[in-house]
Scaffold this motif. Structure first.
Motif, short mmCIF file in Angstrom:
data_model
loop_
_atom_site.label_atom_id
_atom_site.label_comp_id
_atom_site.label_asym_id
_atom_site.label_seq_id
_atom_site.Cartn_x
_atom_site.Cartn_y
_atom_site.Cartn_z
N ARG A 116 29.64 -8.37 -21.68
CA ARG A 116 29.01 -9.67 -21.96
C ARG A 116 28.21 -9.56 -23.25
O ARG A 116 27.47 -8.60 -23.45
CB ARG A 116 28.08 -10.08 -20.82
N LEU A 117 28.39 -10.57 -24.11
CA LEU A 117 27.69 -10.62 -25.40
C LEU A 117 26.87 -11.90 -25.47
O LEU A 117 27.38 -12.99 -25.19
CB LEU A 117 28.68 -10.66 -26.57
N GLY A 118 25.61 -11.77 -25.90
CA GLY A 118 24.80 -12.93 -26.19
C GLY A 118 24.94 -13.34 -27.65
O GLY A 118 25.76 -12.79 -28.40
N LEU A 119 24.12 -14.30 -28.06
CA LEU A 119 24.22 -14.86 -29.41
C LEU A 119 23.36 -14.11 -30.41
O LEU A 119 22.19 -13.81 -30.12
CB LEU A 119 23.76 -16.33 -29.39
N PRO A 120 23.87 -13.82 -31.60
CA PRO A 120 23.03 -13.27 -32.67
C PRO A 120 21.96 -14.28 -33.07
O PRO A 120 22.19 -15.50 -33.00
CB PRO A 120 24.01 -13.02 -33.81
N PRO A 121 20.81 -13.81 -33.54
CA PRO A 121 19.71 -14.73 -33.86
C PRO A 121 19.79 -15.38 -35.23
O PRO A 121 19.13 -16.38 -35.48
CB PRO A 121 18.47 -13.83 -33.77
N ASP A 122 20.60 -14.79 -36.14
CA ASP A 122 20.62 -15.28 -37.52
C ASP A 122 21.92 -14.83 -38.19
O ASP A 122 22.75 -14.13 -37.59
CB ASP A 122 19.41 -14.75 -38.30
N GLU A 123 22.10 -15.25 -39.45
CA GLU A 123 23.35 -14.93 -40.16
C GLU A 123 23.50 -13.43 -40.38
O GLU A 123 24.62 -12.91 -40.33
CB GLU A 123 23.38 -15.66 -41.50
N ALA A 124 22.40 -12.73 -40.57
CA ALA A 124 22.50 -11.27 -40.71
C ALA A 124 23.04 -10.65 -39.43
O ALA A 124 23.84 -9.70 -39.47
CB ALA A 124 21.13 -10.70 -41.05
N GLY A 125 22.63 -11.18 -38.29
CA GLY A 125 23.12 -10.69 -37.02
C GLY A 125 24.60 -10.98 -36.83
O GLY A 125 25.36 -10.14 -36.33
N TRP A 126 25.04 -12.19 -37.22
CA TRP A 126 26.46 -12.53 -37.12
C TRP A 126 27.31 -11.60 -37.99
O TRP A 126 28.36 -11.13 -37.57
CB TRP A 126 26.68 -13.98 -37.55
N GLU A 127 26.82 -11.35 -39.20
CA GLU A 127 27.57 -10.47 -40.11
C GLU A 127 27.64 -9.04 -39.56
O GLU A 127 28.69 -8.39 -39.61
CB GLU A 127 26.91 -10.47 -41.47
N ARG A 128 26.54 -8.60 -38.97
CA ARG A 128 26.51 -7.25 -38.41
C ARG A 128 27.47 -7.13 -37.23
O ARG A 128 28.18 -6.13 -37.09
CB ARG A 128 25.08 -6.95 -37.97
N LEU A 129 27.52 -8.16 -36.39
CA LEU A 129 28.44 -8.14 -35.26
C LEU A 129 29.88 -8.15 -35.75
O LEU A 129 30.73 -7.41 -35.23
CB LEU A 129 28.18 -9.34 -34.34
N GLN A 130 30.19 -8.98 -36.74
CA GLN A 130 31.55 -9.04 -37.26
C GLN A 130 31.98 -7.69 -37.82
O GLN A 130 33.11 -7.23 -37.59
CB GLN A 130 31.67 -10.11 -38.33
N GLN A 131 31.10 -7.03 -38.55
CA GLN A 131 31.44 -5.72 -39.11
C GLN A 131 31.70 -4.69 -38.01
O GLN A 131 32.64 -3.88 -38.11
CB GLN A 131 30.31 -5.25 -40.02
N ALA A 132 30.90 -4.74 -36.94
CA ALA A 132 31.10 -3.80 -35.84
C ALA A 132 32.42 -4.07 -35.12
O ALA A 132 33.14 -3.14 -34.73
CB ALA A 132 29.93 -3.90 -34.85
N LEU A 133 32.76 -5.35 -34.98
CA LEU A 133 34.04 -5.70 -34.35
C LEU A 133 35.21 -5.28 -35.25
O LEU A 133 36.25 -4.85 -34.75
CB LEU A 133 34.09 -7.21 -34.06
N ASP A 134 35.05 -5.43 -36.56
CA ASP A 134 36.09 -4.98 -37.49
C ASP A 134 36.33 -3.47 -37.33
O ASP A 134 37.48 -3.01 -37.29
CB ASP A 134 35.68 -5.28 -38.94
N THR A 135 35.23 -2.73 -37.23
CA THR A 135 35.35 -1.27 -37.06
C THR A 135 36.07 -0.94 -35.76
O THR A 135 36.93 -0.06 -35.71
CB THR A 135 33.95 -0.62 -37.07
N TRP A 136 35.72 -1.65 -34.69
CA TRP A 136 36.37 -1.42 -33.40
C TRP A 136 37.87 -1.74 -33.47
O TRP A 136 38.71 -0.98 -32.96
CB TRP A 136 35.70 -2.27 -32.32
#
Length: 336
Positions: A312-332
């Motif tokens: 389960r994933l909650g929502l990132p708080p800001d654009e920096a959080g969204w970008e960080r999540l996307q990068q982690a998903l790209d790595t995965w």
């Protein structure tokens, strides 16, 4: 104690990364909380008597005929099994929808009741079978987001009430769903609805929730919980949040858009998730590995290991959080 999301201290200790360097997506709490007003001096000074203004604000917001303020829905989850024993004088046959917020089954079992965890698809059979005094479910479900139509819930409530039973509906994540609550019908015996200020309003630390039920049960619950259950500051902030229609409307639209964005982001990485505006969930075959991979990137998420396993994933708080999540998903995805 059971493990819950939001346990960032555990993450920091285990992985040796300071709290400040984590992106915490392990809860379904609104990452942009209601801006609490300044607290009046008497909220700190006086004993917190029960607040008619807070109850009225809750009844208006949730659409219930009567509500009792509690120190977070967790307080009610722990108390209701004890009240059932007092009322009936014997352990109940309790059916808990599964998967679910784990405290429900845990608290009924700890009180000595006979608990069966049943998939959502088998709840109708469980109620009709008769070996069910109490049915407990989340609507929408935590963690999967599964929903049961209000009409079906009312049918089960009537069937259970006819034999002295209860239907307990945890609507803690219900604020972003229109027309799905059954709180308006809680004047009828046997239907109990739990609501939370912690999720939609992002005020989990306030420890404020509400129970909607028939007056005799609410009176018994208030007696069980004792005096001064809700702090003065929580009463004041709760009144402000529940009455702020403009903030609620703006926040609802923001959360609905963010929920769609999260689901779409996961889909671009081959993840078919579902849930609510506040979180997304999916049955992940490599759940433990995915959880560890995100932790290595400083992203704390909620791991479920029972059954087939899930995330389960909650929502990132800001654009920096969204970008960080996307990068982690790209790595995965590249590990693929």
């Amino acid at each position: 104690m059971l493990e819950h999301g939001g346990n960032l201290n555990d993450a920091a200790r285990h992985y040796g990364r300071p709290r400040s360097q984590w992106l915490d997506l392990s809860t379904g709490i609104n990452p942009r909380p209601y801006p609490a007003p300044a607290i009046a001096a008497d909220a700190w000074h006086r004993l917190p008597e029960a607040s008619p203004a807070l109850e009225q604000a809750a009844c208006t917001y949730y659409g219930a005929p009567r509500m009792l303020a509690v120190a977070g829905t967790q307080a009610a989850i722990q108390a209701l099994p004890q009240l059932r024993l007092r009322q009936d004088g014997r352990p109940a046959q309790v059916v808990v929808a599964a998967p679910i917020y784990a405290e429900h089954a845990h608290c009924w079992q700890r009180a000595g009741h006979a608990v069966r965890e049943v998939p959502y698809t088998a709840l109708e059979e469980a109620v009709q079978g008769g070996a069910c005094d109490v049915l407990v479910l989340c609507n929408p479900n935590n963690p999967t987001g599964a929903r049961v139509a209000p009409g079906q819930l009312m049918q089960w409530a009537a069937q259970l009430a006819a034999r002295g039973g209860w239907l307990v509906v945890d609507e803690a994540f219900g604020d972003t769903l229109s027309g799905q609550s059954v709180a308006a019908h809680t004047a009828d015996a046997g239907l109990i609805v739990l609501r939370s200020v912690g999720k939609f309003f992002g005020l989990a630390g306030l420890r404020l929730g509400f129970v909607a039920a028939a007056p005799p049960l609410l009176d018994a619950l208030a007696d069980w919980l004792g005096p001064w259950a809700i702090s003065g500051p929580a009463q004041q902030i709760g009144c402000a949040a529940l009455g702020d229609r403009k903030w609620q409307q703006v926040t609802l639209q923001q959360l609905l858009a963010a929920g769609e964005r999260l689901q779409a982001l996961l889909a671009t990485h081959g993840i078919a998730a579902h849930g609510t505006a506040l979180f997304q969930w999916w049955p992940e075959p490599q759940a433990v590995a995915f959880h560890q991979a995100m932790a290595q990137e400083g992203i704390w998420i909620r791991l479920f290991t029972r059954g087939a396993g899930g995330i389960r994933l909650g929502l990132p708080p800001d654009e920096a959080g969204w970008e960080r999540l996307q990068q982690a998903l790209d790595t995965w995805s590249r590990r693929g």
